[in-house]
Design an enzyme around this catalytic site. Sequence first.
Site, PDB file in Angstrom:
ATOM      1  N   SER A   1      54.858  40.255 -21.883  1.00  8.16           N
ATOM      2  CA  SER A   1      56.015  41.148 -21.691  1.00  8.16           C
ATOM      3  C   SER A   1      57.284  40.326 -21.445  1.00  8.16           C
ATOM      4  CB  SER A   1      55.761  42.137 -20.548  1.00  8.16           C
ATOM      5  OG  SER A   1      55.663  41.466 -19.306  1.00  8.16           O
ATOM      6  N   LYS A   2      57.160  39.210 -20.742  1.00  6.28           N
ATOM      7  CA  LYS A   2      58.337  38.353 -20.536  1.00  6.28           C
ATOM      8  C   LYS A   2      58.746  37.692 -21.861  1.00  6.28           C
ATOM      9  CE  LYS A   2      60.297  37.448 -17.245  1.00  6.28           C
ATOM     10  NZ  LYS A   2      61.437  38.098 -16.539  1.00  6.28           N
TER      11      LYS A   2
ATOM     12  N   ASP B   1      66.641  52.258 -11.177  1.00  7.25           N
ATOM     13  CA  ASP B   1      65.597  51.727 -12.062  1.00  7.25           C
ATOM     14  C   ASP B   1      66.264  51.245 -13.359  1.00  7.25           C
ATOM     15  OD1 ASP B   1      63.435  51.357 -13.771  1.00  7.25           O
ATOM     16  OD2 ASP B   1      62.361  53.118 -13.018  1.00  7.25           O
ATOM     17  N   ILE B   2      65.989  50.007 -13.743  1.00  7.08           N
ATOM     18  CA  ILE B   2      66.613  49.508 -14.978  1.00  7.08           C
ATOM     19  C   ILE B   2      66.080  50.237 -16.216  1.00  7.08           C
ATOM     20  CG2 ILE B   2      67.264  47.231 -14.085  1.00  7.08           C
ATOM     21  CD1 ILE B   2      64.767  46.143 -15.672  1.00  7.08           C
TER      22      ILE B   2
ATOM     23  N   TYR C   1      51.524  40.026 -18.432  1.00  5.94           N
ATOM     24  CA  TYR C   1      52.800  39.639 -17.810  1.00  5.94           C
ATOM     25  C   TYR C   1      53.565  38.687 -18.722  1.00  5.94           C
ATOM     26  CZ  TYR C   1      55.950  36.740 -14.976  1.00  5.94           C
ATOM     27  OH  TYR C   1      57.045  36.024 -14.529  1.00  5.94           O
TER      28      TYR C   1
ATOM     29  N   PHE D   1      61.794  38.366  -4.435  1.00  5.67           N
ATOM     30  CA  PHE D   1      61.734  37.000  -3.901  1.00  5.67           C
ATOM     31  C   PHE D   1      62.888  36.117  -4.407  1.00  5.67           C
ATOM     32  CE2 PHE D   1      59.475  32.854  -5.180  1.00  5.67           C
ATOM     33  CZ  PHE D   1      59.909  32.159  -4.066  1.00  5.67           C
ATOM     34  N   ILE D   2      62.950  35.885  -5.710  1.00  5.53           N
ATOM     35  CA  ILE D   2      63.953  34.927  -6.208  1.00  5.53           C
ATOM     36  C   ILE D   2      65.347  35.556  -6.190  1.00  5.53           C
ATOM     37  CG2 ILE D   2      64.587  33.340  -8.070  1.00  5.53           C
ATOM     38  CD1 ILE D   2      61.660  33.470  -9.018  1.00  5.53           C
TER      39      ILE D   2
ATOM     40  N   THR E   1      60.379  48.407  -5.766  1.00  2.19           N
ATOM     41  CA  THR E   1      58.935  48.555  -5.960  1.00  2.19           C
ATOM     42  C   THR E   1      58.253  47.912  -4.754  1.00  2.19           C
ATOM     43  OG1 THR E   1      58.631  46.394  -6.999  1.00  2.19           O
ATOM     44  CG2 THR E   1      59.265  48.221  -8.455  1.00  2.19           C
TER      45      THR E   1
ATOM     46  N   ASN F   1      57.653  29.226  -8.627  1.00  3.77           N
ATOM     47  CA  ASN F   1      58.515  29.066  -7.457  1.00  3.77           C
ATOM     48  C   ASN F   1      57.720  29.284  -6.169  1.00  3.77           C
ATOM     49  OD1 ASN F   1      61.873  30.214  -8.202  1.00  3.77           O
ATOM     50  ND2 ASN F   1      60.431  29.234  -9.590  1.00  3.77           N
TER      51      ASN F   1
ATOM     52  N   PRO G   1      40.747  36.372 -15.708  1.00  5.10           N
ATOM     53  CA  PRO G   1      40.567  36.352 -17.166  1.00  5.10           C
ATOM     54  C   PRO G   1      41.810  35.741 -17.851  1.00  5.10           C
ATOM     55  CG  PRO G   1      40.367  38.607 -16.287  1.00  5.10           C
ATOM     56  CD  PRO G   1      40.786  37.733 -15.154  1.00  5.10           C
TER      57      PRO G   1
ATOM     58  N   THR H   1      60.191  32.888 -17.544  1.00  3.53           N
ATOM     59  CA  THR H   1      59.129  32.052 -16.984  1.00  3.53           C
ATOM     60  C   THR H   1      58.563  31.078 -18.020  1.00  3.53           C
ATOM     61  OG1 THR H   1      56.823  32.203 -16.221  1.00  3.53           O
ATOM     62  CG2 THR H   1      57.606  34.014 -17.516  1.00  3.53           C
ATOM     63  N   ASP H   2      57.971  30.003 -17.532  1.00  4.62           N
ATOM     64  CA  ASP H   2      57.304  29.058 -18.449  1.00  4.62           C
ATOM     65  C   ASP H   2      55.988  29.628 -18.988  1.00  4.62           C
ATOM     66  OD1 ASP H   2      55.784  28.917 -16.122  1.00  4.62           O
ATOM     67  OD2 ASP H   2      55.796  26.724 -15.984  1.00  4.62           O
ATOM     68  N   GLU H   3      55.538  30.759 -18.390  1.00  7.47           N
ATOM     69  CA  GLU H   3      54.242  31.314 -18.814  1.00  7.47           C
ATOM     70  C   GLU H   3      54.291  31.840 -20.243  1.00  7.47           C
ATOM     71  OE1 GLU H   3      52.067  33.497 -15.867  1.00  7.47           O
ATOM     72  OE2 GLU H   3      53.208  32.581 -14.253  1.00  7.47           O
TER      73      GLU H   3
END
Length: 351
Positions: free
Chosen positions: A160-161, A64-65, A157, A13-14, A39, A187, A290, A132-134
Amino acid sequence: MYKNLLVTGGSGFIGANFIRYLLEESDFSGRIINVDNLTYAGNPDNLTGTDENFPEKYKFIKADICDKEEVTKIFTEYQIDSVCHFAAESHVDRSIVKPDTFIQTNIVGTFNLLDVARSHIDSIKLFHHVSTDEVFGSLGAEGFFTEETSYKPNSPYASSKASSDHLARAYYKTYNLPITISNCSNNYGPYQFPEKMIPLMILNAIEGESLPVYGDGLHVRDWLYVRDHCTAVWMIMKKGIHGETYNVGGNNELENLKLVKMICEILDDNKKLPDNRPRRELIKFVKDRPGHDRRYAIDFSKLKNTLGWSPEESFESGIKKTIQWYLQNTNWTDRIKSGEYLTWVKEHYGT
Ligand code: NAD
Ligand code: TYD
């Protein structure tokens, strides 16, 4: 400035919006090498026309990275001098069901890229890491995430980021690899895979299908139109200071329920459902996610004050443009809907 820019995850997407922005609208004059292993979230349709329109400036490589040997070959063969790293597993719900690929791609994949870049340190001008801000966790009713906020990731997620951000920082501190990092809010816009909130609600609402709102629907996200994220990343790549992180946000805090109702109203104004029912009646409250973060809100004053970036799109105009895009690009959505997406929705929602 950058002659051979490696963009990872450029078919997502981005990444796809970023490549289009760089080639079609910005002052970027080099060549883009898009490395993506396609993917379920990577879609060649997102870059239709790019090969033909920019044969000298754009090259796609399916890789694949996590494959370090392959990444090393690409760095050497294409004389990579800069990196913009988007590739990631990016959907929180998937990370809850199956975290494994998040650890591989987001942590091991990022490590590989950083380490190969380190082995080419004399030729690397910049490694920009998109995050990400997460990573900051959840806010209460008050306050904003700044670059000084401590990391408290709550989902596989986000953690991991967070881990990949720490690796990027460490490669700057330890090896002096020229790194910049951006942490952006949610986004939305064209080409977003319809497992994420906004495209999922738009497509279901168009079809008259149910609109699954998690929990009480009062969770808050700070929405940013994707092109504004792209301009921010490019500005950081051009003017950002090595070793620094920059928060990127939209100043558009909205409760999920309000957002879904807004989408329903815009679509009702466009074309009523066959039975004339207002689309808000499609809203269905479902079991909460959750560890669901209650609120995200970004303070992007560092980016604004030091580099002069601000978002251009208001939420009202951005969401209308986005809805129009999904209404007009039914070929894109039909292809996605006939693929793996349906299996995922079935498994996840049991419908
Ligand atoms: P996306 O899921 O739409 O795209 C990810 C892309 O990465 C896909 O094209 C996929 O094929 C590719 N990819 C995945 N694993 C790979 C691997 N092992 N090797 C090569 N390519 C691989 O994600 P997105 O929403 O475009 O997000 C891009 C980046 O921006 C991510 O790093 C994400 O964490 C970050 N981000 C996203 C948001 C958001 O709201 N979507 C907000 C802030 C930051
Ligand atoms: P999402 O687009 O998955 O982004 P993130 O979890 O990274 O913020 O979700 C945005 C918000 O919408 C989040 O609070 C979860 C909620 N949500 C729903 O209520 N229903 C849905 O079907 C989805 C996908 C998300």
